[in-house]
Write a protein that holds these residues in place. Structure first.
Motif: not given
Lengths: 162, 119
Positions: B110-116
């Motif tokens: 989920i965090d990776k989506f935020k970073v993206d």
């Protein structure tokens, strides 16, 4: 698979003894994806009783699932529903497990189904066709005998780890 | 007992599908149906949590392949998390890790989506 320099008589004797000990199992069932679980449990139980390790049992289960799925999805297009059965024949030898997945459907030409170049294949995001590739990867020997409408057989062999 | 179940949870922009049980040619349509529902709702940021998945065959992998193009062409992605050893090996055998992002935990995915999104 004959070992070199073993006298023929002894070879024959050994093979006969091995065959004597072989246990045979047969499962015949209607063409239905709902039966995949039963097929997996059937072969897994036999492999487990033979002493295969868990990882190999998983491989065998998956290979037989893939072969059975192919039969269920492709073997009987348009045929009479009453004819839609498949069989799983299993022979448990001392050193190996042989599994035949058999149908009487339209068959296919294994030569025409090449192993896909997985990377390029996945990049195209095409689905299907992965089953045969998996079977070849998971099992030690794979052999097709295709007689459309009469008897199509995928034979898969897995050897016990030394 | 159900042999396969899908649970959906929406957390802000990201939708999480938790799939459990056995994913084969029999149950793959259920999974596909849930994914198609997400696409219909224009939810293109998807995490599939495999924590409770005990088995997957190529029919299950085919579902992932069938939707990914649609998802990515809508600026989304499908990320996979929490695969057990046995299940991950099947993905690995077919080269999925080079085309899909795999994470050890749902939070990481989920965090990776935020970073993206911040890029």
């Amino acid at each position: 698979m004959l070992k070199n320099k073993v006298p023929m008589e002894r070879q024959v004797k050994e093979m006969t003894e091995k065959n004597k000990k072989a246990k045979k199992y047969h499962l015949k069932l209607p063409i239905d994806t709902a039966n995949l679980e039963m097929i997996r449990e059937f072969v897994a139980k036999i492999a487990q009783n033979m002493g295969f390790k868990d990882e190999d049992i998983g491989r065998i289960e998956l290979a037989v699932d893939e072969a059975s799925t192919n039969v269920i999805k492709h073997a009987y297009k348009g045929d009479d529903r009453n004819k839609r059965f498949m069989s799983i024949d299993v022979v448990a030898h001392n050193d190996r497990l042989e599994i035949d997945v058999i149908d009487q459907g339209q068959g296919f030409d294994p030569e025409k189904i090449k192993s896909p170049e997985m990377d390029a294949y996945l990049k195209k995001m095409k689905r299907g066709g992965l089953g045969l590739y998996l079977i070849r990867t998971l099992m030690d020997e794979v052999d097709y005998r295709i007689k459309p409408g009469i008897r199509n057989q995928v034979k898969m062999v897995k050897y016990m780890a030394e | 007992m159900d042999k396969f179940e899908v649970f959906r949870r929406d957390a802000e922009e990201v939708s999480i599908l938790n799939i459990q049980g056995f994913l084969d040619a029999h149950t793959a349509p259920d999974f596909e149906h849930e994914l198609q529902n997400l696409l219909k709702d224009s939810r293109f940021k998807i995490v599939v949590n495999l924590d409770g998945l005990q088995y997957i065959s190529s029919a299950g992998l085919g579902v992932f392949m069938g939707v990914i193009e649609d998802i990515r062409s809508n600026s989304g992605d499908l990320k996979i998390c929490c695969a057990g050893n046995k299940v991950f090996k099947v993905f690995d055998l077919l080269g999925f890790p080079s085309l899909y992002e795999f994470y050890a935990s749902e939070d990481q995915a989920i965090d990776k989506f935020k970073v993206d999104a911040e890029k």
